[in-house]
Enzyme design. Structure first.
Site, PDB file in Angstrom:
ATOM      1  N   GLU A 184      23.868  14.438 -18.801  1.00  0.00           N
ATOM      2  CA  GLU A 184      23.508  14.308 -17.531  1.00  0.00           C
ATOM      3  C   GLU A 184      22.183  14.328 -16.893  1.00  0.00           C
ATOM      4  O   GLU A 184      21.822  13.530 -15.924  1.00  0.00           O
ATOM      5  CB  GLU A 184      24.530  15.247 -16.544  1.00  0.00           C
ATOM      6  CG  GLU A 184      24.548  15.088 -15.066  1.00  0.00           C
ATOM      7  CD  GLU A 184      23.537  15.690 -14.164  1.00  0.00           C
ATOM      8  OE1 GLU A 184      23.380  15.306 -13.053  1.00  0.00           O
ATOM      9  OE2 GLU A 184      22.657  16.721 -14.820  1.00  0.00           O
ATOM     10  N   ASP A 223      24.989  19.554 -21.072  1.00  0.00           N
ATOM     11  CA  ASP A 223      23.803  19.529 -21.452  1.00  0.00           C
ATOM     12  C   ASP A 223      22.797  20.361 -20.691  1.00  0.00           C
ATOM     13  O   ASP A 223      23.280  20.522 -19.425  1.00  0.00           O
ATOM     14  CB  ASP A 223      23.542  18.098 -21.721  1.00  0.00           C
ATOM     15  CG  ASP A 223      23.285  17.318 -20.349  1.00  0.00           C
ATOM     16  OD1 ASP A 223      24.133  17.585 -19.493  1.00  0.00           O
ATOM     17  OD2 ASP A 223      22.223  16.449 -19.997  1.00  0.00           O
TER      18      ASP A 223
END
Lengths: 375, 375
Positions: free
Chosen positions: B145, B90
């Site tokens: 994350e 991400d």
């Protein structure tokens, strides 16, 4: 007469409202009820000020002045001394407690009964009945006491017409449970700021912690020993306290600013400058980066050694108490007029929905003031 | 294959979107650009996870697992050691910096170029090209994350499928400018509360000042001497800092509560329990009324003495650095897997609008990892 008003309530453009009748021949308890029934929340005092002015103008021994919704009435008898009897005519917001109600125990309930239309009633009764006082009298009725200081009618009067307030001694008829409260303490609020340098808290050695830098300030406060000086026979109690502390950016950041707000309450043997110098000295070596004066109102000497004050205390009895909180007596003090609080209400009932006053105490207060001013 | 998703993006109800093509035969720089051009802000990783899963399933030497939008691929060669190469897929929100753009100096610009699609590209290239590694390999691609810890895909994988993550050593390909960053420090945040009693500040002797009561806490913080312990050859730096302080009711009230928020960053030779005990001990005699644990994440040992780690450092070169901040290497440590950060991007460019990566460094990082895993 001066009608350049700082805060007069606008009246109807078509025709002015008729002035309400105020019968000063009622006793002080009945008069208190009448005053309560003329609502006068701060900012809406005009009808009551009009009624007071009209009633006083009917008394030939008084000279009446008006400024905004403030009314001043004076005897001009050329006495050796002059004393002020002062009271504010506004109230806090009404809380379903107007009109007034007298119960079977002689207790009068309603907004302003205690703070301080009972005191105003005593002023008006003295004005009506003591036509040959032993001291010249100045009656002061002022507006906007219950709101921000800059709207305070006594402040505006003092600025615009200080001569109207000249006197040797002043009594504010604020509720004091018929105890003489002498003078008042000063209050100084300062912001003490320490500065550091931001850094991520995982790398704190790259920054400098402003909260840690405030450690000497708190240590100094925790170790401070206040004075309890005796002035004019009254024991004052000073205090130096943090009232707020704030610092911090985020949970993982070394803070770069910490602010400690300190309130110094000081006895009336210090001037404003001396109080400020004292606070600066207390924190002189505490690593403060910024010293900001946030608020400052000076103290007022009780002036109980003045002959007029001594006679007052003798007439009203009781043991004078120091006033720890700041009050309008300080405004008189700033004009060179020693002042005390003395009124019929219980101060703990002020501003409450169940505000009330014992009518017997209103009459007693009136009697004692009359003794002082006529014996 | 496990598709019980903790946070999968819902697809169109009519027909699933076609899986995007991901050509693992491109070089790592081209592959980085392709990865950046498949947007994957936190919570929207599904198209990229699908593309990665599909590309890896085409490689016969790997066994592929999926859990939500997390993809794990493993060799099963029965080697004596197993190492993990892990990265999150991400990005932070796109800031007008997608699609990617390669400039004339070989610098690739765009959201995620640095943090950390260049690292993911290196993982994918190793997965594609190192079919006979000297250690068994586990490739971990995880989501979320960049957002709150409870959404972190590695956390969900560790809870649901810890066996997929078993290994002797792990490398997170987070941007570290190709420096090995070993282990990580722990972080403990506690609230220290002092209590007092409210009173009007004009009568402070009737109360007790909670801010003054915090003086010993700040004195202890200001005087604290942190340890700088050396572990596996790395010097860690502890720190104990106030990150917030608050107290105060009003400018004329003695405050009855003061809260100091303290952040302890500690080296990996302390367990969580030991760190907590240390903080309790530091403030044991400071008159604290309440001690509240606000947040706690343990440290991670660098594990650089492990043979796989020693070989890794030899292969990639440079001098290992301690990691002061808390990172996902701690999750591997909690699973018993020593871990380090090592990736091509410059960490100072992460999360910036002008995020970029030198493509030469992507290729260099890939080469060094290949040397480690094949020599």
């Amino acid at each position: 007469m001066d009608r350049t008003a700082p805060a007069a309530t606008p009246s109807s453009p078509e025709r002015p409202a008729p002035v309400l009748d105020l019968d000063l021949d009622q006793d002080a308890a009945q008069l208190t009820a009448r005053l309560v029934d003329i609502p006068s929340e701060s900012g809406t005092e005009k009808p009551l000020a009009d009624a007071i002015e009209t009633a006083l103008r009917a008394l030939p021994h008084l000279t009446v002045h008006r400024y905004g919704n403030n009314v001043v009435a004076r005897t001009e008898l050329g006495r050796a001394q002059r004393v002020v009897l002062a009271g504010h005519i506004d109230t806090v917001p009404i809380a379903d407690n107007v009109p007034s109600r007298l119960d079977e125990d002689g207790v009068l309930w309603g907004c302003g009964t205690c703070d301080m239309k009972s005191g105003v009633a005593v002023q008006l009764r003295i004005a009506r009945t003591v036509t040959e006082p032993n001291r010249d009298l100045t009656f002061v009725f002022y507006d906007n006491e219950e709101v921000a200081a800059e709207r305070n009618g006594l402040k505006h009067l003092a600025a615009a017409h200080p001569s109207w307030l000249e006197a040797d001694f002043a009594v504010l008829l604020e509720p004091s449970d018929q105890q003489v409260e002498g003078g008042c303490q000063g209050t100084l609020r300062v912001l003490l700021r320490t500065r550091g340098e931001r850094a991520h808290s995982a790398r704190s050695w790259l920054g400098s912690n402003a909260i840690h830098a405030a450690a000497p300030i708190l240590a100094r406060l925790a170790g401070y020993r206040p004075r309890y000086p005796v002035i004019d026979g009254l024991e004052y109690r000073e205090g130096l306290n943090a009232v707020r502390i704030e610092g911090g950016v985020a949970g993982n950041v070394i803070p770069d600013l910490c602010t400690v707000t300190v309130n110094f309450r000081y006895a009336p043997d210090r001037t404003e400058d001396e109080a400020l110098a004292h606070v600066r000295e207390v924190f002189a070596d505490c690593g403060i980066d910024e010293f900001v004066i946030d608020d400052h109102s000076g103290a007022a000497m009780p002036g109980l050694s003045h002959p007029a004050a001594r006679a007052f205390i003798e007439a009203v009895g009781g043991t004078p108490q120091p006033k720890y909180g700041w009050t309008d007596v300080s405004r008189f003090s700033a004009l060179g007029v020693p002042a005390v609080n003395y009124g019929p209400g219980n101060p703990h009932l002020a501003h409450k929905r169940d505000e009330r006053v014992d009518t017997g105490k209103i009459l007693a207060a009136e009697d004692r003031l009359r003794v002082w001013l006529t014996s």
